[in-house]
Motif scaffolding. Structure first.
Motif, PDB file in Angstrom:
ATOM      1  N   ALA A 232      -4.400   6.196   2.832  1.00 25.43           N
ATOM      2  CA  ALA A 232      -3.051   6.620   3.261  1.00 25.43           C
ATOM      3  C   ALA A 232      -2.029   6.230   2.191  1.00 25.43           C
ATOM      4  O   ALA A 232      -2.175   5.202   1.523  1.00 25.43           O
ATOM      5  N   THR A 233      -1.020   7.086   2.005  1.00 20.30           N
ATOM      6  CA  THR A 233       0.047   6.789   1.032  1.00 20.30           C
ATOM      7  C   THR A 233       1.383   6.765   1.759  1.00 20.30           C
ATOM      8  O   THR A 233       1.501   7.236   2.901  1.00 20.30           O
ATOM      9  N   ALA A 234       2.393   6.246   1.075  1.00 22.79           N
ATOM     10  CA  ALA A 234       3.752   6.229   1.643  1.00 22.79           C
ATOM     11  C   ALA A 234       4.176   7.661   1.989  1.00 22.79           C
ATOM     12  O   ALA A 234       4.783   7.906   3.034  1.00 22.79           O
ATOM     13  N   HIS A 271      10.314   4.719   0.950  1.00 18.92           N
ATOM     14  CA  HIS A 271      10.967   3.609   0.236  1.00 18.92           C
ATOM     15  C   HIS A 271      10.595   2.286   0.922  1.00 18.92           C
ATOM     16  O   HIS A 271      10.228   1.304   0.271  1.00 18.92           O
ATOM     17  N   ALA A 272      10.659   2.281   2.252  1.00 17.36           N
ATOM     18  CA  ALA A 272      10.344   1.071   3.024  1.00 17.36           C
ATOM     19  C   ALA A 272       8.892   0.653   2.796  1.00 17.36           C
ATOM     20  O   ALA A 272       8.600  -0.528   2.598  1.00 17.36           O
ATOM     21  N   ILE A 273       7.984   1.623   2.823  1.00 13.28           N
ATOM     22  CA  ILE A 273       6.551   1.314   2.659  1.00 13.28           C
ATOM     23  C   ILE A 273       6.298   0.763   1.257  1.00 13.28           C
ATOM     24  O   ILE A 273       5.584  -0.227   1.078  1.00 13.28           O
ATOM     25  N   THR A 274       6.905   1.405   0.250  1.00 16.56           N
ATOM     26  CA  THR A 274       6.721   0.966  -1.134  1.00 16.56           C
ATOM     27  C   THR A 274       7.236  -0.456  -1.317  1.00 16.56           C
ATOM     28  O   THR A 274       6.604  -1.290  -1.963  1.00 16.56           O
ATOM     29  N   LEU A 275       8.396  -0.728  -0.721  1.00 16.50           N
ATOM     30  CA  LEU A 275       9.044  -2.028  -0.899  1.00 16.50           C
ATOM     31  C   LEU A 275       8.354  -3.125  -0.100  1.00 16.50           C
ATOM     32  O   LEU A 275       8.165  -4.244  -0.582  1.00 16.50           O
TER      33      LEU A 275
END
Length: 415
Positions: A232-234, A271-275
């Motif tokens: 799964a990806t962001a 953005h939230a997932i990446t951060l």
């Protein structure tokens, strides 16, 4: 992200007493007060309030506060007092609007006690009487003085209550049905005309056969399923979330709320997932899965949030693996009630690891064991707590969880 268990213990002042709170509901299942459940080995807790501004501040700040419609307000607390305490101690200068003094049924009801209770009523204190036994004439003088009468419906028997209510009518008391354990008992008490209700009836699901999860809960489950996929990806998660833009917006509002202590604004789910990582997105998706629909009281969501956060904190304090999984189990432990489904049927539709499903179904494994600890704590069954932690840690974890649930609920209600 939210504070860890060790940070919280360093920041919070432990109380000298274990304390939980139990809601007092109206006919419409709104919370109008809390009963304080406390275990004080030395019997000094209430006396100590006289000189202990910190404890009184915690009581009035955390234990009595509630979020309603995005705003925080303070509710009165029922405080159990013994007859010997009333007669032998100067009552601490408690704010009269903040406490209801609850007399216990095993009190020795002497002329001195009756005079003291009358005097407290004259001073503007609200008074309640618990453990009322209609066969015992010793209670009669108090019925003309107290404001609230608690009736233990399990002890009295529901069928015996209507004639008793007829007898009590001339006293014009506010009647509280205590130990209401099922929705059916709640309905029967409602028909009898009780004004107030206590008990664990909100924790029991009314199972609707063949029910499926619907609405934005379906999108949340799709996101949850995607979160379990190793590749799964962001972006893949965000694509599913965008099927319900309002839901995405609300998740971002909660993420940016005080409950998560972020230093910068997060503008998109990817953005939230990446951060912050996939594990934290899982937390927010689950928060919204636990949000009550219009026909369920907010108190249910509040309790689910408190359970989840307290399970996670205890896991951290005890050095358990994967505290986030303990959070998930605590949070979902009442999803069956929220959705009116049997837990086994519900878990067929919710993508969770096998050990977490086992924890929810039979309280097994690390997650199930800590969930059981939290359930004991919230019922005031303090003697059932494990010795794995010193007692003050439980109270601090519970108090922090109350505050955290308040912040999250506020953000969810405003979003």
């Amino acid at each position: 992200m939210a504070s860890t268990g060790s940070q919280i213990m360093a920041e919070e002042q432990p109380l000298q007493v274990l304390m939980a709170r139990q809601p007092v509901y109206t006919k419409s299942q709104d919370v109008v007060a809390f009963e304080l459940l406390f275990r004080d080995a030395d019997g000094n807790f209430i006396v100590g309030l006289k000189d202990d501004d910190a404890t009184l501040g915690v009581l009035l700040g955390t234990y009595s506060s509630i979020t309603k419609g995005g705003a925080v307000k303070s509710l009165p607390c029922f405080l159990k007092v013994t007859d010997s305490f009333l007669l032998n101690n100067d009552l601490p200068e408690l704010p009269r609007q903040s406490f209801v003094l609850e007399l216990l049924g095993h009190s020795n009801i002497t002329p001195e006690l009756i005079a003291r209770v009358k005097d407290l009523a004259r001073q503007g204190y609200r008074l309640a009487l618990a453990d009322y036994d209609p066969r015992d004439p010793k209670f009669e003088p108090l019925l003309n003085i107290v404001h609230v009468l608690k009736l233990d419906i399990q002890l009295l028997g529901l069928d015996n209550i209507p004639p008793l209510l007829q007898r009590l009518r001339p006293y014009q008391l506010e009647l509280l049905a205590d130990k209401v354990e099922t929705q059916d008992e709640f309905r029967r008490c409602l028909e009898m005309g009780f004004a107030l209700y206590m008990g664990y009836f909100l924790s029991k699901p009314e199972v609707v056969k063949g029910k499926k999860i619907t609405g934005n809960k379906v999108v949340l489950l799709q996101i949850l399923t995607e979160l379990q996929r190793p590749n799964a990806t962001a972006q893949s998660i965000e694509q599913i979330a965008l099927q319900d833009p309002a839901l995405t917006y609300r998740i971002l509002r909660v993420v940016n709320s005080a409950a998560f202590n972020l230093r910068r604004e997060i503008s998109s789910l990817s953005h939230a997932i990446t951060l912050l990582g996939i594990e934290q997105i899982k937390r927010w998706v689950l928060l919204f899965l636990s949000a009550a629909d219009k026909n369920k009281p907010d108190e249910l969501t509040r309790n689910m949030l408190v359970r989840g956060r307290m399970c996670e904190l205890l896991a951290e304090m005890m050095g358990r693996d994967e505290p986030i999984n303990h959070f998930i189990v605590g949070l979902l432990s009442q999803l069956d009630v929220l959705l009116n489904m049997a837990m086994a049927d519900l878990l067929d539709q919710v993508p969770l690891q096998q050990d977490m499903k086992a924890a929810l179904l039979d309280r097994s494994g690390s997650c199930g064991e800590l969930l059981k600890q939290v359930e004991h704590y919230e019922r005031g069954e303090f003697d059932q707590l494990s010795r794995a932690l010193e007692r003050p840690f439980y109270e601090v974890a519970y108090r922090h969880s109350l505050n955290w649930s308040q912040q999250v609920l506020q953000a969810m209600q405003e979003s």
